[in-house]
Motif scaffolding. Structure first.
Motif, PDB file in Angstrom:
ATOM      1  N   SER A  21      43.202   6.602 -22.698  1.00 47.44           N
ATOM      2  CA  SER A  21      43.337   5.239 -23.219  1.00 47.44           C
ATOM      3  C   SER A  21      43.314   4.205 -22.097  1.00 47.44           C
ATOM      4  N   VAL A  22      44.053   4.480 -21.037  1.00 43.07           N
ATOM      5  CA  VAL A  22      44.082   3.568 -19.884  1.00 43.07           C
ATOM      6  C   VAL A  22      42.698   3.488 -19.235  1.00 43.07           C
ATOM      7  N   ALA A  23      42.039   4.636 -19.095  1.00 42.70           N
ATOM      8  CA  ALA A  23      40.698   4.651 -18.495  1.00 42.70           C
ATOM      9  C   ALA A  23      39.699   3.893 -19.365  1.00 42.70           C
ATOM     10  N   SER A  24      39.775   4.078 -20.676  1.00 37.71           N
ATOM     11  CA  SER A  24      38.877   3.364 -21.586  1.00 37.71           C
ATOM     12  C   SER A  24      39.072   1.863 -21.479  1.00 37.71           C
ATOM     13  N   GLN A  25      40.321   1.429 -21.438  1.00 38.87           N
ATOM     14  CA  GLN A  25      40.598  -0.001 -21.315  1.00 38.87           C
ATOM     15  C   GLN A  25      40.125  -0.530 -19.963  1.00 38.87           C
ATOM     16  N   ALA A  26      40.298   0.258 -18.915  1.00 42.38           N
ATOM     17  CA  ALA A  26      39.833  -0.157 -17.590  1.00 42.38           C
ATOM     18  C   ALA A  26      38.316  -0.327 -17.593  1.00 42.38           C
ATOM     19  N   LEU A  27      37.627   0.547 -18.308  1.00 39.37           N
ATOM     20  CA  LEU A  27      36.174   0.443 -18.407  1.00 39.37           C
ATOM     21  C   LEU A  27      35.770  -0.822 -19.168  1.00 39.37           C
ATOM     22  N   VAL A  28      36.441  -1.091 -20.274  1.00 33.38           N
ATOM     23  CA  VAL A  28      36.183  -2.323 -21.035  1.00 33.38           C
ATOM     24  C   VAL A  28      36.436  -3.540 -20.156  1.00 33.38           C
ATOM     25  N   ASP A  29      37.469  -3.475 -19.349  1.00 34.04           N
ATOM     26  CA  ASP A  29      37.825  -4.617 -18.490  1.00 34.04           C
ATOM     27  C   ASP A  29      36.761  -4.926 -17.436  1.00 34.04           C
ATOM     28  N   THR A  30      35.855  -3.970 -17.169  1.00 37.28           N
ATOM     29  CA  THR A  30      34.777  -4.246 -16.216  1.00 37.28           C
ATOM     30  C   THR A  30      33.655  -5.072 -16.841  1.00 37.28           C
ATOM     31  N   LEU A  31      33.680  -5.212 -18.151  1.00 43.05           N
ATOM     32  CA  LEU A  31      32.630  -5.950 -18.855  1.00 43.05           C
ATOM     33  C   LEU A  31      32.824  -7.458 -18.723  1.00 43.05           C
ATOM     34  N   PRO A  32      31.743  -8.217 -18.730  1.00 47.94           N
ATOM     35  CA  PRO A  32      31.885  -9.676 -18.834  1.00 47.94           C
ATOM     36  C   PRO A  32      32.600 -10.007 -20.153  1.00 47.94           C
ATOM     37  N   ASP A  33      33.396 -11.043 -20.155  1.00 46.03           N
ATOM     38  CA  ASP A  33      34.186 -11.400 -21.337  1.00 46.03           C
ATOM     39  C   ASP A  33      33.342 -11.502 -22.602  1.00 46.03           C
ATOM     40  N   ALA A  34      32.144 -12.024 -22.493  1.00 49.06           N
ATOM     41  CA  ALA A  34      31.289 -12.229 -23.669  1.00 49.06           C
ATOM     42  C   ALA A  34      30.858 -10.913 -24.328  1.00 49.06           C
ATOM     43  N   LEU A  35      30.980  -9.784 -23.622  1.00 48.83           N
ATOM     44  CA  LEU A  35      30.540  -8.490 -24.157  1.00 48.83           C
ATOM     45  C   LEU A  35      31.687  -7.583 -24.583  1.00 48.83           C
ATOM     46  N   LYS A  36      32.895  -7.910 -24.188  1.00 48.36           N
ATOM     47  CA  LYS A  36      34.035  -7.015 -24.445  1.00 48.36           C
ATOM     48  C   LYS A  36      34.229  -6.709 -25.920  1.00 48.36           C
ATOM     49  N   ASP A  37      34.182  -7.721 -26.771  1.00 57.97           N
ATOM     50  CA  ASP A  37      34.410  -7.490 -28.197  1.00 57.97           C
ATOM     51  C   ASP A  37      33.334  -6.596 -28.804  1.00 57.97           C
ATOM     52  N   ASP A  38      32.098  -6.743 -28.337  1.00 58.21           N
ATOM     53  CA  ASP A  38      30.998  -5.954 -28.885  1.00 58.21           C
ATOM     54  C   ASP A  38      31.125  -4.462 -28.554  1.00 58.21           C
ATOM     55  N   LEU A  39      31.686  -4.140 -27.418  1.00 58.64           N
ATOM     56  CA  LEU A  39      31.730  -2.747 -26.977  1.00 58.64           C
ATOM     57  C   LEU A  39      33.108  -2.095 -27.091  1.00 58.64           C
ATOM     58  N   TYR A  40      34.134  -2.883 -27.302  1.00 63.48           N
ATOM     59  CA  TYR A  40      35.509  -2.368 -27.285  1.00 63.48           C
ATOM     60  C   TYR A  40      35.699  -1.150 -28.196  1.00 63.48           C
ATOM     61  N   ASN A  41      35.312  -1.256 -29.460  1.00 62.32           N
ATOM     62  CA  ASN A  41      35.563  -0.160 -30.408  1.00 62.32           C
ATOM     63  C   ASN A  41      34.861   1.137 -30.016  1.00 62.32           C
ATOM     64  N   TYR A  42      33.675   1.018 -29.433  1.00 65.08           N
ATOM     65  CA  TYR A  42      32.941   2.231 -29.050  1.00 65.08           C
ATOM     66  C   TYR A  42      33.570   2.888 -27.823  1.00 65.08           C
ATOM     67  N   VAL A  43      33.854   2.095 -26.816  1.00 65.49           N
ATOM     68  CA  VAL A  43      34.380   2.632 -25.557  1.00 65.49           C
ATOM     69  C   VAL A  43      35.794   3.175 -25.733  1.00 65.49           C
ATOM     70  N   THR A  44      36.584   2.552 -26.588  1.00 66.89           N
ATOM     71  CA  THR A  44      37.973   2.987 -26.793  1.00 66.89           C
ATOM     72  C   THR A  44      38.118   3.944 -27.977  1.00 66.89           C
ATOM     73  N   GLU A  45      37.007   4.337 -28.563  1.00 72.45           N
ATOM     74  CA  GLU A  45      37.014   5.237 -29.723  1.00 72.45           C
ATOM     75  C   GLU A  45      37.898   4.693 -30.843  1.00 72.45           C
ATOM     76  N   SER A  46      37.687   3.422 -31.165  1.00 71.78           N
ATOM     77  CA  SER A  46      38.477   2.744 -32.185  1.00 71.78           C
ATOM     78  C   SER A  46      37.637   2.370 -33.405  1.00 71.78           C
TER      79      SER A  46
END
Length: 194
Positions: A96-121
């Protein structure tokens, strides 16, 4: 600058099945492709034959990123993860921490689009297809290894087959009946007579 793609791209360096002697090496990037194809087929089978209405694109994206966290954590072999409940719970926290860290590397404009996939949500209907595809992919690996004479994978294959038998999805049964029998065939056998 975003390190998202560069981190994900490193999945090609993460070898799977680290506790076993492999006849055919498999990295997480290759495994992710297999899971995408299997998940897409499961979704299509569900939609076309069993009245499902799941977006195949959503399923493929969830499958594509299902092990993205391993670009940070590496692949912890299942026998270690499941050695005891404490290890499993701690590893889920690490994922979970690693997934969130990966999402945090994204530009803000892309985080919402990829969050559910990267965090398995993703929705449960999508997640269950991806988990089934992941299990089928592991089973195929075991079949390939045992067919190559590597019986190091025999117990894992038996264990995974038991897990497959517990999956109560008609699309999985259909896949197992119509697609799995050809997995052990050679290219000559697959296209014999064409």
């Amino acid at each position: 600058m975003s390190g998202f793609f560069a981190t994900i791209n490193r999945l090609k360096y993460i070898q799977r099945w680290g506790l076993k002697r492999n006849s055919i090496n498999e990295n997480v990037k290759e495994h992710s492709f297999d899971v995408c194809v299997i998940a897409h087929l499961l979704c299509t089978i569900k939609n076309e034959l069993f009245g499902g209405a799941i977006d195949p694109g959503e399923v493929v994206l969830a499958a594509l990123y299902h092990d993205a966290h391993e670009s940070i954590t590496g692949d912890l072999p299942t026998p270690i993860k499941k050695f005891n409940p404490g290890i499993l719970n701690h590893y889920k926290d690490i994922e979970s921490v690693a997934s969130q860290a990966l999402v945090d590397t994204l530009p803000d404009a892309l985080k919402d689009d990829l969050y559910n996939y990267v965090t398995e949500s993703c929705e449960e209907s999508i997640t269950e297809l991806v988990k089934a595809a992941d299990t089928i992919s592991a089973y195929v690996k075991c079949v390939e290894e045992t067919r190559a004479g590597n019986f190091e994978f025999k117990d894992a294959m038996d264990d995974i087959e038991i897990r497959l038998n517990k999956i109560d999805l008609p699309e999985v049964d259909y896949f197992r009946e119509h697609f799995l029998p050809a997995v052990h065939l050679t290219v000559d056998q697959l296209y014999q007579g064409e």
